[in-house]
Design a protein around this motif. Structure first.
Motif, PDB file in Angstrom:
ATOM      1  N   MET A 117       0.836  -1.201   0.000  1.00  0.00           N
ATOM      2  CA  MET A 117       0.000   0.000   0.000  1.00  0.00           C
ATOM      3  C   MET A 117       0.874   1.256   0.000  1.00  0.00           C
ATOM      4  O   MET A 117       0.606   2.220  -0.724  1.00  0.00           O
ATOM      5  CB  MET A 117      -0.919   0.002   1.222  1.00  0.00           C
ATOM      6  N   VAL A 118       1.928   1.232   0.829  1.00  0.00           N
ATOM      7  CA  VAL A 118       2.833   2.375   0.887  1.00  0.00           C
ATOM      8  C   VAL A 118       3.468   2.614  -0.479  1.00  0.00           C
ATOM      9  O   VAL A 118       3.525   3.761  -0.969  1.00  0.00           O
ATOM     10  CB  VAL A 118       3.925   2.153   1.956  1.00  0.00           C
ATOM     11  N   ASN A 119       3.939   1.571  -1.095  1.00  0.00           N
ATOM     12  CA  ASN A 119       4.575   1.719  -2.409  1.00  0.00           C
ATOM     13  C   ASN A 119       3.587   2.225  -3.457  1.00  0.00           C
ATOM     14  O   ASN A 119       3.964   2.986  -4.358  1.00  0.00           O
ATOM     15  CB  ASN A 119       5.195   0.393  -2.845  1.00  0.00           C
ATOM     16  N   GLN A 120       2.329   1.828  -3.338  1.00  0.00           N
ATOM     17  CA  GLN A 120       1.321   2.334  -4.273  1.00  0.00           C
ATOM     18  C   GLN A 120       1.120   3.835  -4.083  1.00  0.00           C
ATOM     19  O   GLN A 120       1.026   4.591  -5.063  1.00  0.00           O
ATOM     20  CB  GLN A 120       0.001   1.589  -4.067  1.00  0.00           C
ATOM     21  N   VAL A 121       1.055   4.268  -2.829  1.00  0.00           N
ATOM     22  CA  VAL A 121       0.899   5.701  -2.550  1.00  0.00           C
ATOM     23  C   VAL A 121       2.113   6.463  -3.073  1.00  0.00           C
ATOM     24  O   VAL A 121       1.981   7.544  -3.673  1.00  0.00           O
ATOM     25  CB  VAL A 121       0.703   5.943  -1.038  1.00  0.00           C
ATOM     26  N   LYS A 122       3.299   5.909  -2.889  1.00  0.00           N
ATOM     27  CA  LYS A 122       4.526   6.566  -3.345  1.00  0.00           C
ATOM     28  C   LYS A 122       4.564   6.665  -4.868  1.00  0.00           C
ATOM     29  O   LYS A 122       5.174   7.594  -5.421  1.00  0.00           O
ATOM     30  CB  LYS A 122       5.751   5.806  -2.827  1.00  0.00           C
ATOM     31  N   SER A 123       3.929   5.726  -5.540  1.00  0.00           N
ATOM     32  CA  SER A 123       3.912   5.770  -7.006  1.00  0.00           C
ATOM     33  C   SER A 123       2.878   6.742  -7.547  1.00  0.00           C
ATOM     34  O   SER A 123       2.931   7.147  -8.712  1.00  0.00           O
ATOM     35  CB  SER A 123       3.643   4.364  -7.570  1.00  0.00           C
ATOM     36  N   THR A 124       1.926   7.132  -6.714  1.00  0.00           N
ATOM     37  CA  THR A 124       0.834   8.015  -7.138  1.00  0.00           C
ATOM     38  C   THR A 124       1.040   9.457  -6.679  1.00  0.00           C
ATOM     39  O   THR A 124       0.688  10.396  -7.387  1.00  0.00           O
ATOM     40  CB  THR A 124      -0.509   7.493  -6.592  1.00  0.00           C
ATOM     41  N   TYR A 125       1.617   9.620  -5.508  1.00  0.00           N
ATOM     42  CA  TYR A 125       1.786  10.947  -4.923  1.00  0.00           C
ATOM     43  C   TYR A 125       3.273  11.244  -4.722  1.00  0.00           C
ATOM     44  O   TYR A 125       4.117  10.349  -4.744  1.00  0.00           O
ATOM     45  CB  TYR A 125       1.048  11.036  -3.580  1.00  0.00           C
ATOM     46  N   SER A 126       3.589  12.504  -4.521  1.00  0.00           N
ATOM     47  CA  SER A 126       4.968  12.927  -4.302  1.00  0.00           C
ATOM     48  C   SER A 126       5.304  12.754  -2.822  1.00  0.00           C
ATOM     49  O   SER A 126       4.934  13.587  -1.990  1.00  0.00           O
ATOM     50  CB  SER A 126       5.160  14.387  -4.732  1.00  0.00           C
ATOM     51  N   ILE A 127       5.960  11.653  -2.507  1.00  0.00           N
ATOM     52  CA  ILE A 127       6.276  11.300  -1.126  1.00  0.00           C
ATOM     53  C   ILE A 127       7.783  11.363  -0.911  1.00  0.00           C
ATOM     54  O   ILE A 127       8.564  10.880  -1.729  1.00  0.00           O
ATOM     55  CB  ILE A 127       5.775   9.871  -0.795  1.00  0.00           C
ATOM     56  N   ASP A 128       8.184  11.949   0.192  1.00  0.00           N
ATOM     57  CA  ASP A 128       9.586  11.974   0.587  1.00  0.00           C
ATOM     58  C   ASP A 128       9.920  10.612   1.187  1.00  0.00           C
ATOM     59  O   ASP A 128       9.479  10.277   2.290  1.00  0.00           O
ATOM     60  CB  ASP A 128       9.804  13.088   1.614  1.00  0.00           C
ATOM     61  N   SER A 129      10.697   9.802   0.480  1.00  0.00           N
ATOM     62  CA  SER A 129      11.000   8.447   0.926  1.00  0.00           C
ATOM     63  C   SER A 129      11.754   8.414   2.238  1.00  0.00           C
ATOM     64  O   SER A 129      11.749   7.389   2.933  1.00  0.00           O
ATOM     65  CB  SER A 129      11.807   7.703  -0.152  1.00  0.00           C
TER      66      SER A 129
END
Length: 414
Positions: A117-129
């Motif tokens: 789920m986290v990786n999906q959000v990171k692929s859709t939104y601009s997330i600071d890893s």
């Protein structure tokens, strides 16, 4: 109580909508729902932190959001919040299955689901890893501990509200025992968590909240969580069991909420003097989210504001100090540990990058040996390595200790 994990009661509160002006939407990953709060200040292309919130038994994302008021804080601080939803088909009481072996390891069960789920959000939104965090209550807190141990390369820090140590139980029967009396020896479990980290191992900052009058998950578990992570982080810091991080508090601070509860805050530091773990013990609080809103279930508004305190802790513990950069991540296989004969170590990186290493324990630089083929380790050696990509983003130096016929941090497996 008729629970599989942490059931406090079968009563479900009807909750009002959380009062925040961003978007609170439902998304799906592999057939499982999660809710996502997007603050009104979010702009695509500008990386923001992500906080994952794992609800307790009988709860759902809406209830947990209402009780913690994390969305309101996210609106103010401009970060995204994700609330994975446990289903009654996966657990009749909607508990995260923290006590089941199928859900305690990387790459399987609910840890893999949450990471996906986290990786999906990171692929859709601009997330600071470097600023992805996880926190939870009760069963969700126990799962937060598991996420920190199994995915330390994803989660920069973890928050634990009335939770338990890593692998505190491996069956439903054991779960009841752990909830009442604590789990196995925390040093043993600390070694087990260190082993579970694999090549992604790193010291993970941890903050704990627990009520002294919690008779669902007794407060002994708060102390065990800290002791377990002290051992895990002690080993992960430099691959040696040298007590660089201990479960003895370096600072003890007392406080009280006007008209509310008193509490004791314990701060634990690493060898450099940096705070890496904190524990809040709230006097006479039961099984609840400290300082939460009465509009949610299982909250105690009279306690210190766990939502604000956890976020402040998270803000000061990014995975890497490089702001907003996407860093390479290098993994060694096999992991460091004890071996009876020579091993060939492969270094793999998640993006196009140059990898440099040393095998004598010295600090590698770009002038050190560049990795081109598996490294033969035939005698006891300390491998240190890092990768740097074409944009100049460089990960922190990682260490793997390979021992021949010697005991070490990873030798105790639970």
């Amino acid at each position: 109580m008729t629970i599989a994990g942490f059931i406090i009661s079968s009563f479900i509160w009807l909750l009002p909508t959380v009062n925040a002006t961003g978007s609170f939407i439902t998304e799906t990953y592999n057939g499982r729902n999660y809710k996502l709060y997007i603050p009104s200040g979010y702009q695509a292309g500008s990386a923001v932190p992500l906080v994952v919130m794992l609800h307790g038994c009988t709860q759902d994302p809406d209830q947990f959001a209402a009780g913690t008021q994390m969305n309101n804080l996210a609106e103010t601080e401009n970060f995204i919040v994700m609330y994975p939803e446990q289903t009654s088909s996966a657990n009749s009481n909607k508990c995260w299955n923290w006590f089941a072996p199928a859900h305690q390891s990387r790459g399987s069960g609910e840890p893999a689901l949450i990471a996906g789920m986290v990786n999906q959000v990171k692929s859709t939104y601009s997330i600071d890893s470097n600023r992805v965090f996880v926190s939870g209550l009760s069963a969700g807190a126990a799962m937060s501990v598991i996420m920190g141990a199994t995915y330390p390369d994803i989660f920069a820090a973890i928050g634990v509200g009335a939770g338990l140590e890593y692998k505190a139980a491996t069956s439903l029967t054991n779960a009841y025992t752990a909830m009442n009396s604590g789990g196995p020896n925390p040093v043993q479990q600390g070694n087990a968590a260190y082993t579970a980290m694999g090549s992604a191992k790193r010291a993970v900052p941890v903050i704990v909240f627990h009520g002294t009058s919690d008779y669902t998950v007794y407060s002994v578990n708060a102390h065990q969580v800290i002791s377990q992570w002290a051992q895990t982080n002690n080993c992960a810091l430099d691959s040696e069991d040298n007590n660089n991080i201990a479960d003895v508090a370096d600072e003890t601070i007392t406080g009280s909420i006007p008209g509310g509860r008193s509490y004791t805050r314990y701060v634990y530091k690493d060898s450099s003097g940096a705070a890496i773990m904190e524990k809040y013990m709230i006097d006479r609080m039961g099984h609840a989210w400290s300082g939460g809103s009465s509009s949610g279930s299982y909250t105690d508004p009279r306690g210190p504001n766990a939502t604000q305190i956890i976020w402040n802790f998270f803000k000061h513990h990014p995975m890497n100090e490089s702001r907003g950069a996407t860093l390479p991540v290098t993994i060694a296989a096999p992991d460091g540990g004890t071996y009876a004969s020579a091993v060939n170590v492969t270094l793999s990186v998640n993006e196009s990058a140059a990898t440099y290493y040393t095998t004598d324990g010295s600090i590698p630089t770009i002038h050190s040996t560049r990795y081109t083929a598996p490294i033969l380790i035939s005698t006891t050696a300390t491998l240190k390595f890092f990768s740097i990509d074409s944009a100049g983003n460089q990960e922190s130096i990682k260490t793997e200790a390979y021992n021949i016929n010697a005991s070490g941090c990873g030798s105790s497996i639970a």
